[in-house]
Design a protein around this motif. Sequence first.
Motif, PDB file in Angstrom:
ATOM      1  N   PHE A  61       0.819  -1.215   0.000  1.00 33.86           N
ATOM      2  CA  PHE A  61       0.000   0.000   0.000  1.00 33.86           C
ATOM      3  C   PHE A  61       0.850   1.260   0.000  1.00 33.86           C
ATOM      4  O   PHE A  61       0.360   2.338  -0.308  1.00 33.86           O
ATOM      5  CB  PHE A  61      -0.944  -0.017   1.200  1.00 33.86           C
ATOM      6  N   ASP A  62       2.135   1.133   0.359  1.00 27.25           N
ATOM      7  CA  ASP A  62       3.019   2.289   0.271  1.00 27.25           C
ATOM      8  C   ASP A  62       3.192   2.698  -1.189  1.00 27.25           C
ATOM      9  O   ASP A  62       3.381   3.855  -1.504  1.00 27.25           O
ATOM     10  CB  ASP A  62       4.405   1.960   0.856  1.00 27.25           C
ATOM     11  N   ARG A  63       3.134   1.702  -2.063  1.00 25.42           N
ATOM     12  CA  ARG A  63       3.448   1.968  -3.465  1.00 25.42           C
ATOM     13  C   ARG A  63       2.208   2.166  -4.340  1.00 25.42           C
ATOM     14  O   ARG A  63       2.296   2.711  -5.424  1.00 25.42           O
ATOM     15  CB  ARG A  63       4.299   0.820  -4.027  1.00 25.42           C
ATOM     16  N   GLY A  68      13.912  10.998  19.739  1.00 19.97           N
ATOM     17  CA  GLY A  68      14.878  11.364  18.706  1.00 19.97           C
ATOM     18  C   GLY A  68      14.222  12.239  17.661  1.00 19.97           C
ATOM     19  O   GLY A  68      13.006  12.431  17.655  1.00 19.97           O
ATOM     20  N   ARG A  69      15.064  12.750  16.817  1.00 22.29           N
ATOM     21  CA  ARG A  69      14.610  13.671  15.793  1.00 22.29           C
ATOM     22  C   ARG A  69      13.585  13.034  14.856  1.00 22.29           C
ATOM     23  O   ARG A  69      13.553  11.809  14.712  1.00 22.29           O
ATOM     24  CB  ARG A  69      15.816  14.082  14.957  1.00 22.29           C
ATOM     25  N   SER A  70      12.784  13.865  14.211  1.00 27.94           N
ATOM     26  CA  SER A  70      11.830  13.383  13.210  1.00 27.94           C
ATOM     27  C   SER A  70      12.593  12.718  12.067  1.00 27.94           C
ATOM     28  O   SER A  70      13.589  13.256  11.597  1.00 27.94           O
ATOM     29  CB  SER A  70      11.014  14.562  12.682  1.00 27.94           C
ATOM     30  N   LYS A 104      12.144   6.076  14.489  1.00 30.19           N
ATOM     31  CA  LYS A 104      11.421   5.593  15.672  1.00 30.19           C
ATOM     32  C   LYS A 104      10.217   4.741  15.283  1.00 30.19           C
ATOM     33  O   LYS A 104      10.067   3.614  15.764  1.00 30.19           O
ATOM     34  CB  LYS A 104      10.957   6.789  16.526  1.00 30.19           C
ATOM     35  N   SER A 105       9.365   5.274  14.396  1.00 30.81           N
ATOM     36  CA  SER A 105       8.178   4.511  13.988  1.00 30.81           C
ATOM     37  C   SER A 105       8.592   3.230  13.285  1.00 30.81           C
ATOM     38  O   SER A 105       7.972   2.180  13.453  1.00 30.81           O
ATOM     39  CB  SER A 105       7.302   5.336  13.050  1.00 30.81           C
ATOM     40  N   THR A 106       9.664   3.328  12.501  1.00 30.56           N
ATOM     41  CA  THR A 106      10.137   2.151  11.785  1.00 30.56           C
ATOM     42  C   THR A 106      10.477   1.022  12.759  1.00 30.56           C
ATOM     43  O   THR A 106      10.105  -0.128  12.542  1.00 30.56           O
ATOM     44  CB  THR A 106      11.366   2.506  10.926  1.00 30.56           C
ATOM     45  N   PHE A 134       4.820  -5.374  10.323  1.00 30.72           N
ATOM     46  CA  PHE A 134       4.320  -4.599   9.192  1.00 30.72           C
ATOM     47  C   PHE A 134       5.364  -4.664   8.085  1.00 30.72           C
ATOM     48  O   PHE A 134       5.065  -4.664   6.907  1.00 30.72           O
ATOM     49  CB  PHE A 134       4.084  -3.137   9.604  1.00 30.72           C
ATOM     50  N   TYR A 135       6.590  -4.717   8.516  1.00 32.03           N
ATOM     51  CA  TYR A 135       7.718  -4.957   7.615  1.00 32.03           C
ATOM     52  C   TYR A 135       8.596  -5.994   8.302  1.00 32.03           C
ATOM     53  O   TYR A 135       8.538  -6.144   9.520  1.00 32.03           O
ATOM     54  CB  TYR A 135       8.525  -3.679   7.393  1.00 32.03           C
ATOM     55  N   ASP A 136       9.410  -6.684   7.501  1.00 33.22           N
ATOM     56  CA  ASP A 136      10.341  -7.637   8.097  1.00 33.22           C
ATOM     57  C   ASP A 136      11.753  -7.087   8.030  1.00 33.22           C
ATOM     58  O   ASP A 136      12.117  -6.418   7.057  1.00 33.22           O
ATOM     59  CB  ASP A 136      10.257  -8.980   7.376  1.00 33.22           C
ATOM     60  N   ASP A 192       2.845   5.091  19.652  1.00 34.53           N
ATOM     61  CA  ASP A 192       3.641   5.933  18.762  1.00 34.53           C
ATOM     62  C   ASP A 192       3.011   7.319  18.748  1.00 34.53           C
ATOM     63  O   ASP A 192       2.052   7.563  18.041  1.00 34.53           O
ATOM     64  CB  ASP A 192       3.677   5.316  17.354  1.00 34.53           C
ATOM     65  N   GLU A 193       3.545   8.191  19.538  1.00 36.02           N
ATOM     66  CA  GLU A 193       2.991   9.550  19.655  1.00 36.02           C
ATOM     67  C   GLU A 193       1.524   9.495  20.017  1.00 36.02           C
ATOM     68  O   GLU A 193       0.714  10.242  19.483  1.00 36.02           O
ATOM     69  CB  GLU A 193       3.133  10.289  18.310  1.00 36.02           C
ATOM     70  N   ALA A 194       1.178   8.577  20.938  1.00 36.41           N
ATOM     71  CA  ALA A 194      -0.224   8.319  21.221  1.00 36.41           C
ATOM     72  C   ALA A 194      -0.922   9.518  21.831  1.00 36.41           C
ATOM     73  O   ALA A 194      -2.133   9.657  21.736  1.00 36.41           O
ATOM     74  CB  ALA A 194      -0.344   7.127  22.161  1.00 36.41           C
TER      75      ALA A 194
HETATM   76  N1  LIG Z   1       6.985   3.366   3.895  1.00 34.58           N
HETATM   77  C1  LIG Z   1       8.185   3.924   3.742  1.00 34.58           C
HETATM   78  N2  LIG Z   1       8.892   3.689   2.621  1.00 34.58           N
HETATM   79  C2  LIG Z   1      10.101   4.237   2.452  1.00 34.58           C
HETATM   80  N3  LIG Z   1      10.718   5.023   3.371  1.00 34.58           N
HETATM   81  C3  LIG Z   1      10.061   5.282   4.510  1.00 34.58           C
HETATM   82  C4  LIG Z   1       8.767   4.755   4.758  1.00 34.58           C
HETATM   83  N4  LIG Z   1       8.368   5.172   5.966  1.00 34.58           N
HETATM   84  C5  LIG Z   1       9.376   5.934   6.461  1.00 34.58           C
HETATM   85  N5  LIG Z   1      10.394   5.998   5.588  1.00 34.58           N
HETATM   86  C6  LIG Z   1      11.678   6.704   5.817  1.00 34.58           C
HETATM   87  O1  LIG Z   1      12.305   6.122   6.925  1.00 34.58           O
HETATM   88  C7  LIG Z   1      12.894   7.105   7.755  1.00 34.58           C
HETATM   89  C8  LIG Z   1      12.433   6.923   9.199  1.00 34.58           C
HETATM   90  O2  LIG Z   1      11.045   7.125   9.264  1.00 34.58           O
HETATM   91  P1  LIG Z   1      10.219   6.949  10.606  1.00 34.58           P
HETATM   92  O3  LIG Z   1       8.790   7.071  10.276  1.00 34.58           O
HETATM   93  O4  LIG Z   1      10.660   5.720  11.282  1.00 34.58           O
HETATM   94  O5  LIG Z   1      10.697   8.226  11.432  1.00 34.58           O
HETATM   95  P2  LIG Z   1      10.239   8.707  12.871  1.00 34.58           P
HETATM   96  O6  LIG Z   1      11.481   8.695  13.700  1.00 34.58           O
HETATM   97  O7  LIG Z   1       9.085   7.934  13.341  1.00 34.58           O
HETATM   98  O8  LIG Z   1       9.856  10.207  12.590  1.00 34.58           O
HETATM   99  P3  LIG Z   1       8.647  11.076  13.236  1.00 34.58           P
HETATM  100  O9  LIG Z   1       9.132  11.507  14.560  1.00 34.58           O
HETATM  101  O10 LIG Z   1       8.539  12.216  12.304  1.00 34.58           O
HETATM  102  O11 LIG Z   1       7.442  10.218  13.281  1.00 34.58           O
HETATM  103  C9  LIG Z   1      12.515   8.450   7.169  1.00 34.58           C
HETATM  104  O12 LIG Z   1      13.657   8.966   6.543  1.00 34.58           O
HETATM  105  C10 LIG Z   1      11.446   8.144   6.156  1.00 34.58           C
HETATM  106  O13 LIG Z   1      11.638   8.948   5.019  1.00 34.58           O
END
Ligand SMILES: Nc1ncnc2c1ncn2[C@@H]1O[C@H](COP(=O)(O)OP(=O)(O)OP(=O)(O)O)[C@@H](O)[C@H]1O
Length: 576
Positions: A112-114, A372-374, A378-380, A388-390, A499-501
């Motif tokens: 769905f990302d693509r 940590g910074r945006s 973190k979400s990853t 959701f990903y492996d 996650d930023e709940a």
């Molecule tokens: N579905 C995706 N496909 C490709 N790259 C992605 C995808 N989701 C996130 N990224 C990239 O992975 C990196 C980390 O994203 P992530 O969402 O984990 O950041 P975050 O630390 O949660 O940031 P925030 O605090 O803004 O939520 C970013 O550089 C983003 O561009």
Amino acid sequence: MPANALQTYRRLLGYLRPHRGMFMVGVLGMTIFAATDAGWAAFVKFFLDGTFVDKDPRMVWLVPFALVGLFVLRGLGDFLQTYCPGFVGRQIVKTLRGEIFDRYLHLPVAFFDRQSAGVLLSRLTYNTEQVATATTDSITVFIRDTLTIIGLISYLLYLNPKLTLISLVVGPLIAVIIRRINTLFRRYSKRIQASMGDVTRVAKEAIEAPRVVRVFNAQQFQAGLFDQVIEHNRRSHMKLMFTKGLSNPVVQVIAASGLAVVLYLATVEAIKGQMSVGEFTSFIAALMLITGPLRRLVNVAGPLQQGIAAAQSIFDVLDTPPEPAGGTVPIGRARGEVEYRDVRFTYPGVMEPVLHGIGFSVRAGETVAIVGRSGSGKSTIVNLLPRFYDVTGGSVILDGRDVRDYPIDRLRAQMSLVSQDVVLFNDTIRSNIAFGHPASNEEIEAAAQSARVLEFTEQMPQGLDTVVGDRGALLSGGQRQRIAIARALLRNTPVLILDEATSALDTELERQIQEQLDALMQNRTTLVIAHRLSTVEKADRILVMDGGRVVETGSHAELLAKNGQYAVLYRMQFNE
Ligand SMILES: Nc1ncnc2c1ncn2[C@@H]1O[C@H](COP(=O)(O)OP(=O)(O)OP(=O)(O)O)[C@@H](O)[C@H]1O
Ligand SMILES: [Mg+2]
């Protein structure tokens, strides 16, 4: 037909198989209908020769009876050829829609990302309809009119083989033209379907984001974008129309030329007295009757090819592999020990890795905060836990085993997630909290109470039974978030991911909910991501992320004492 079109066709026939009984009744109807065409030509001979040549007095009452009989039969055939294939077609649409939707539910998140949602929707709605048309109307025409032509030609052969064979020489010529037309039709149909997907996509995006479009004055930009896609759609349609419009006259003129030659020869024979008036008229009538079905056969190529192109795009979706089912290690309720062991991750289709060797472990019941910074990843990190990903390297471990060892549904049953963007469904608040989870009203209300949902629903006339609108549009961001927290509370899983709940809540409300969350976190493993550092102070451990790496770990006090990145971040927020 090219090989892959043929394959698609075969596969479509597979969907027909369960309904073959009904379909065969339909074919019977088509056969009856087709036979009445040849019957009509025979009737002409019977009537003319009986009346004018034999002067048979029985004709006076035989003819009207035969006529009515013929049309009763034709009517029966007509009903069967409409109803039965229609039945089969709707069944196929239902099956296809069910299968596509099921696949949408089980495709990996990365899919769905693509893909654009609009295009995926259009496959479900528009493309399936085209398959229905192809498998009902078009197949009916195809079978019935082929049968009609066969019937008429057989009758012609019986009447006058020599003339018939002469008139058939145009056949191959017409076949070649139809083939060419088919290829063109398929090409344009594919374009039309793709552009329909674009139309849905652009419209959907604009409809879903009315505020963004308005505040950025992007109406003109959006209108331009939409104009492009509808223009492309129109053009593709016009190309199809052109081919459609041209194909018929071309085939008809060729057929008429053939007919002219035959007419000439038949007239010569008739003048020589080798053909009776009945035979002559019947022969010409049958020949003329062929042109109708022939025209329909040529016309049906369009919808038929559209259907095949549509089916191809549907099968593309169905052939995309679903999420892996996971391993077979049974798991009831996990203890909740989580470990990330040298986890590396790269998003599919992206060159740059996002995580470079993340390692940390969480004992059962502990709370670990990730700050940590945006964009630091973190979400990853937390998205790897519910798979959701492996991971592309290393492993994520739950209760001592790789998450990939458990069945994926059992793995996910161990965790609830409150994410950055809360998605609500267009349903009541109550069902949004339960969301497929079997729960009593008391449980739902208790969760709603803890997450401070009742606080705002009490003011609503329908209370918890208020419908939230599309994606929860009728609620504020904070209200949506509270519902998501209630949802997580209700599920009562050993692992909790926040996650930023609480990002959409004001400080006061956040403090109140924090108490609830603290209680909730007490006996479960929690991964919490927060920008506001005040919410993570109490965590057992804090990971500070930067550029896909953990740069610092420790408790709040330890990190402050260390005077590193965390201390800088903290002081910055504190001074605000
Ligand atoms: N579905 C995706 N496909 C490709 N790259 C992605 C995808 N989701 C996130 N990224 C990239 O992975 C990196 C980390 O994203 P992530 O969402 O984990 O950041 P975050 O630390 O949660 O940031 P925030 O605090 O803004 O939520 C970013 O550089 C983003 O561009
Ligand atoms: Mg994030």
